[in-house]
Every structure is written in C-alpha cells, then in structure tokens.
Scaffold this motif. Structure first.
Motif, PDB file in Angstrom:
ATOM      1  N   ARG A 367      -3.964   0.995   3.651  1.00 26.22           N
ATOM      2  CA  ARG A 367      -3.506  -0.577   3.962  1.00 26.22           C
ATOM      3  C   ARG A 367      -2.013  -0.898   3.638  1.00 26.22           C
ATOM      4  O   ARG A 367      -1.449  -1.706   4.151  1.00 26.22           O
ATOM      5  CB  ARG A 367      -4.245  -1.352   2.733  1.00 26.22           C
ATOM      6  N   GLU A 368      -1.310  -0.179   2.619  1.00 28.40           N
ATOM      7  CA  GLU A 368       0.055  -0.450   2.177  1.00 28.40           C
ATOM      8  C   GLU A 368       0.934  -0.241   3.445  1.00 28.40           C
ATOM      9  O   GLU A 368       1.883  -1.000   3.453  1.00 28.40           O
ATOM     10  CB  GLU A 368       0.402   0.819   1.131  1.00 28.40           C
ATOM     11  N   ASN A 369       0.868   0.712   4.226  1.00 29.39           N
ATOM     12  CA  ASN A 369       1.760   0.696   5.240  1.00 29.39           C
ATOM     13  C   ASN A 369       0.986   0.152   6.733  1.00 29.39           C
ATOM     14  O   ASN A 369       1.698   0.877   7.546  1.00 29.39           O
ATOM     15  CB  ASN A 369       2.390   2.094   5.414  1.00 29.39           C
ATOM     16  N   SER A 370       0.212  -0.762   6.535  1.00 32.56           N
ATOM     17  CA  SER A 370      -0.497  -0.869   7.935  1.00 32.56           C
ATOM     18  C   SER A 370      -0.172  -2.253   8.310  1.00 32.56           C
ATOM     19  O   SER A 370      -0.944  -2.923   9.208  1.00 32.56           O
ATOM     20  CB  SER A 370      -2.256  -0.984   7.369  1.00 32.56           C
ATOM     21  N   LYS A 371       1.007  -2.570   7.966  1.00 29.58           N
ATOM     22  CA  LYS A 371       1.553  -4.025   8.831  1.00 29.58           C
ATOM     23  C   LYS A 371       1.673  -3.493  10.311  1.00 29.58           C
ATOM     24  O   LYS A 371       2.225  -2.259  10.510  1.00 29.58           O
ATOM     25  CB  LYS A 371       2.737  -4.422   8.133  1.00 29.58           C
ATOM     26  N   PRO A 372       1.371  -4.258  11.361  1.00 27.80           N
ATOM     27  CA  PRO A 372       1.620  -4.140  12.594  1.00 27.80           C
ATOM     28  C   PRO A 372       2.884  -3.844  12.966  1.00 27.80           C
ATOM     29  O   PRO A 372       3.736  -4.461  12.331  1.00 27.80           O
ATOM     30  CB  PRO A 372       1.095  -5.276  13.401  1.00 27.80           C
ATOM     31  N   ARG A 373       3.117  -2.709  13.795  1.00 26.79           N
ATOM     32  CA  ARG A 373       4.324  -1.958  14.035  1.00 26.79           C
ATOM     33  C   ARG A 373       5.115  -1.400  12.940  1.00 26.79           C
ATOM     34  O   ARG A 373       6.449  -1.464  13.088  1.00 26.79           O
ATOM     35  CB  ARG A 373       4.952  -3.330  15.192  1.00 26.79           C
ATOM     36  N   ALA A 374       4.368  -1.251  12.033  1.00 22.00           N
ATOM     37  CA  ALA A 374       5.361  -0.413  11.044  1.00 22.00           C
ATOM     38  C   ALA A 374       5.260   1.044  11.395  1.00 22.00           C
ATOM     39  O   ALA A 374       4.757   1.642  11.845  1.00 22.00           O
ATOM     40  CB  ALA A 374       4.391  -0.799   9.471  1.00 22.00           C
ATOM     41  N   ILE A 375       6.355   1.578  10.778  1.00 20.95           N
ATOM     42  CA  ILE A 375       7.051   3.067  11.149  1.00 20.95           C
ATOM     43  C   ILE A 375       6.277   3.819  10.168  1.00 20.95           C
ATOM     44  O   ILE A 375       6.539   3.607   8.934  1.00 20.95           O
ATOM     45  CB  ILE A 375       8.420   3.026  11.636  1.00 20.95           C
ATOM     46  N   LEU A 376       5.653   4.744  10.401  1.00 15.18           N
ATOM     47  CA  LEU A 376       5.128   5.722   9.441  1.00 15.18           C
ATOM     48  C   LEU A 376       6.134   6.494   8.894  1.00 15.18           C
ATOM     49  O   LEU A 376       6.880   6.984   9.478  1.00 15.18           O
ATOM     50  CB  LEU A 376       4.091   6.415   9.787  1.00 15.18           C
ATOM     51  N   LYS A 377       6.095   6.592   7.468  1.00 16.01           N
ATOM     52  CA  LYS A 377       7.230   7.394   6.798  1.00 16.01           C
ATOM     53  C   LYS A 377       6.622   8.833   6.773  1.00 16.01           C
ATOM     54  O   LYS A 377       5.449   8.822   6.222  1.00 16.01           O
ATOM     55  CB  LYS A 377       7.631   6.953   5.549  1.00 16.01           C
TER      56      LYS A 377
END
Length: 431
Positions: A367-377
């Motif tokens: 969830r923490e990095n699930s903003k649309p179009r967020a780039i996965l680190k």
C-alpha cells in the motif's frame, strides 16, 4: 502501477490464483471464497492515452461453493486452486477453474441485445393463452445495456481422491489434465463423466508413500509431452506416445545434493512448489523454497541456471518450520520472451531475474508505494552487520505478507502480483 482489489481482510478475499488470457486483454483471479474476478484492459482513447493498460472489473462470478463429502466426513472448501484460459475461438471466452475436487469449464460472454415480440409469451415472459393469439409477430432484437454473463458449460467431477494442485490445457485444445497428490488424469473437454488416468504413483501400501506430485504442466507445443514435479525435488518428463499409463518417465531431472548443505530441513526445502515450461518449450523452470532453477530439456543431471530467491532465510529455517511458512507454495512465471523470470517472497517482496544480464531485483507490492504511476524502488535485505538506511533487516521481515501468486502478460511488460487480498498491476514506465 495499479491496485485493483482489496480493503479490509476477510479470509474469503485472499487471492489464490492469478492468470492472464492468451492475448493479455483479460486477467482472472480466483480467491478462497470460490469467486472468480475477471479484469479487462482499457482500450486506448485519443484523449486519455496514458490510461491504456489499466485493468477494470469485467465480470465476477461464484465458481465453486463449499461442499461436504458425507462418505468421508470431509468438508470440501470452495477455494479456487487454479485458473487456466482456453485460446479464444469466437466472441466468447472460456476458462477452467478448479477447487480441491471439481474442475469447471466456464463460458464468459457479452449480451447487448434482447429479443422482443414473442408470440407465445408476453413481455414479462409468461405464457399466453393460445386462444387469444390472432396474429403472427416476428420477434426482433432490441439493444440493451451490455451484460457479461458467466455460465458453467461443463463440470468435471468425482475423479480425484486427493486434492487437485494443477490443471493444464493441452496444445491440441481438445484435452486437459488435472493433477492431485498421487494421480494425473487426462480429460476431453466434451466428456465429463470419464477421464483417463495417465500417472498413478500411489503405492499399494500407503505406509510406503515417500513422495507426492506437487505440480504438472503440458508442453506448450507438443501435445504428447508433459512434466510433473515431486516433493522430493525431482521432475519427470513423460511421453504419452510411449504407453497409456505414463508411470515410466522419459526423462528424469534431479540435481545431486551438496553434502555440505545437508540439514534437517533439506528434504522440505527441496520440494518443488511450481513447474513451468518456457514459451519456447526448450526449458523448464522449477521453484523450491529457497531457489528458482531453469532446466534444459536436453540435460537431466543438473539445472543450467540457479537463482537464489531469499538465501538470507537459510539461517531462519527453524522458526519458519515452527510457524509453518516453510511449507508455503510459491509460484514462478516467465516473461513473454523467456528472458526474465519472476517469483514471490515474504514481506510482500517479489523477485525478478534477468537471464541474459544476470541482474536481479527485489521489488515490493504494498500500500505504501501503491500510488498510481509510482515508480517501484528496489529493496535490499541485510543479514546482520551494519544496516544501511534503505535496507531492511532480515529480522523485521513480515512472514504473514507473502507473494505466492504472480502472472506476466504474454507479450508486454505488465505483471500482476497478488499480495494476500490485494491485486497489484505494474507495467514498464510509459512516458
């Protein structure tokens, strides 16, 4: 990146299988509650170019219901173990779904017209008194709102004593197989009341049982060839042309054990949880607890590639045994060109291995990095010593968050990752 399902967790919502169809336009998930949810990819429109690739709910239906076997006093849960699509032949889509005991063939079709003007029925569908019918009408089709209907076309039941772990559609598209712990059955799509037993490893005396079948799959191009994996870490390739009952394998793939790695857990962690042919049909990929291996069909004595998925867990096997995680069944998938493989891990991590560059990456679906179009680190796990600020310690991994089921689009870099009750879709960065 797109998150498609899930909010508060109920057991029925836990995703138990994920599968793209042959074009990648549809994506199906099955869950513990016996439901199948199908997502359809948005078509690109001129004013919303960036929306291409988003998947939206297309159809949801209850595939299996809980049952009770009165003869054995056993509950048969409704959880969907596997979904397999058939190639599309006409406007409708067909898929197979299975729980522990019963395989069903579902037809998913669209209706946007409805017939009106029957002679023998009124508009509500009630039969009219024939004496009142004085004129003959020609029924017509009128447009209506689009409806997607799912109907069970075949039910293949009563053929498995043990739990079904795999189904696989043959490349002849006339037959498919279903595998349980001790037997593999071959079915014809048109015949539901009989199947043909092609593998039976059940010993005469069950006390002599030493291994079980864990997964099975047909070759993508040769309709006579299939493989199945076992809890002993071996893979058998069988040829149905050789004999009717394929108890004698044609090829036997096994890696000799390294004596220096021998431990109490060796047998458990060598059990294969998934086996997949490459799209080319030249390689097989297997997943065991700690590694993914790629085998060349022409070389049986050892894999040509071995990838460490989470080697830092080797020192934690004792606690993973105590909390039963050591028995988790992770799946593995190929990308469309067989150059990259993907499999899951704990803490909502999943791993990708590039076979050409030998580079690998750990990514997180959360969830923490699930903003649309967020780039996965990329994520890193540290095993003792000094921890860098962007690393996560092996002791703080969450073993209740595990990625067992993933799928890769057949031709594009789009992946679907099931994290408990959430489904995430990631794709290559589009400008």
């Amino acid at each position: 990146m797109q998150k498609l399902m899930g909010s508060h967790l109920t057991l029925a919502d836990i995703i138990s299988t994920v599968e793209f169809n042959h074009t990648g336009e549809l994506l199906a998930t099955g869950d513990k509650g016996g439901r199948v949810v199908i997502f359809q990819r948005e078509q690109e429109s001129k004013n919303q170019v960036h929306r291409r690739g988003e998947y939206n709910v297309y159809s949801t239906f209850q595939s299996h219901e809980p049952e009770f076997d009165y003869l054995k006093s056993l509950e048969i849960e409704e959880k969907i173990n596997k979904i397999r699509w058939l190639p599309q032949q006409n406007a409708a889509y067909f898929l197979l779904s299975t729980n522990d005991k019963t395989v069903k063939l579902w037809k998913v079709s669209e209706r946007d017209k409805r017939p009106e003007g029957y002679n023998l029925k009124d508009e509500e569908g009630r039969l009219r008194d024939p004496a009142t019918i004085t004129t003959l009408r020609v029924p017509v089709l009128r447009p209506m709102d689009l409806m997607v209907e799912a109907t069970p076309r075949r039910v293949f039941a009563n053929a498995h004593t043990y739990h079904i772990n795999s189904i696989s559609v043959n490349s002849d598209y006339e037959t498919y197989m279903s595998a349980d712990d001790l037997r593999i059955n071959l079915w014809n799509f048109e015949i539901t009341n009989q199947s043909f037993n092609i593998v039976d490893i059940k010993p005469a005396n069950m006390e002599e049982l030493t291994e079980v079948i864990t997964a099975a799959e047909f070759h993508p191009h040769h309709c006579n060839t299939f493989v199945y994996s076992s809890s002993k870490g071996t893979i058998r390739l069988c040829d149905m042309r050789a004999s009717a009952l394929c108890d004698r394998h044609t090829k036997f793939f096994e890696e000799p054990e390294d004596p220096s790695n021998r431990s109490f857990f060796s047998e458990i962690i060598s059990s294969i949880s998934d086996v997949k042919f490459s799209h080319s049909g030249r390689y097989i990929m297997t997943r065991d607890y700690l590694t993914v291996k790629v085998w060349d069909l022409n070389m049986e004595n050892r894999p040509i590639e071995t990838y460490q998925v989470h080697d830092y867990l080797r020192s934690k096997l004792c606690s993973l045994y105590e909390n039963d995680c050591i028995f988790d069944k992770f799946e593995c998938v190929w990308n469309g060109s067989d150059s990259v493989i993907m499999t899951g891990s704990y803490n909502n991590f999943f791993r990708m291995f590039d076979r050409n560059t030998k580079r690998d990456v750990t990514l997180e679906a959360s969830r923490e990095n699930s903003k649309p179009r967020a780039i996965l680190k990329p994520r890193k796990v540290c095993v003792g010593g000094k921890r860098r600020k962007d690393e996560i310690s092996v002791d703080s991994l969450d073993f209740s968050k595990k990625i067992l089921h993933t799928a890769w689009h057949p031709s594009e870099n789009i992946i679907a990752v099931a994290a408990t009750n959430n489904l995430y879709i990631f794709q290559d960065k589009v400008n």
